[in-house]
Design a protein around this motif. Structure first.
Motif: not given
Length: 137
Positions: A95-108
């Protein structure tokens, strides 16, 4: 007959030299390292970290084009970046992941892909050899 109309035959592609292949492999690895570093930095210092990560990727892609003397170096570093970042987006069985579901991750993710494409296509490329003559002079 003054104009010879025989078609020019295309020369077969040669494999790259060992030095050029090592350069492309090094740019691929550098792209992966910049992708992992950008993934760690972009979330910590938002929005400055995001801009720093994207600027680092742009510098690497443009530097790869300059180092190789063409677009192949830019593509090698961009592919390394994309593979590393896409690999980091997958979740693990724990269940670990590095990217959150936020807008910053999608922008990256999306912004990084756009930066790679823009820098690889618009960046520095070789100019054809020849004179500096202009038409109409």
């Amino acid at each position: 007959m003054s104009g010879d109309r025989t078609p020019m035959l295309a020369q077969p592609l040669r494999p790259p030299s060992a030095g050029r292949a090592a350069l492309y492999l090094g740019l691929f690895v550098c792209g992966a390292v910049v992708g992992v570093a950008g993934a760690l930095v972009q979330a910590d210092w938002f929005p400055g970290g995001l801009l720093l990560a994207l600027a680092g990727e742009a510098g690497l892609v443009l530097g790869g084009a300059l180092a190789s003397g063409g677009r192949a170096g830019a593509v090698a570093s961009a592919v390394g970046w994309m593979i590393a970042v896409v690999f980091l987006t997958t979740s693990r069985p724990e269940g670990d992941f590095l990217f959150a579901a936020g807008g910053g991750s999608y922008l990256f993710l999306l912004g990084g892909m756009a930066v790679a494409v823009i820098c690889a296509t618009v960046g520095w490329v070789r100019q054809p050899n020849g004179g500096d003559a202009r038409l109409g002079k």
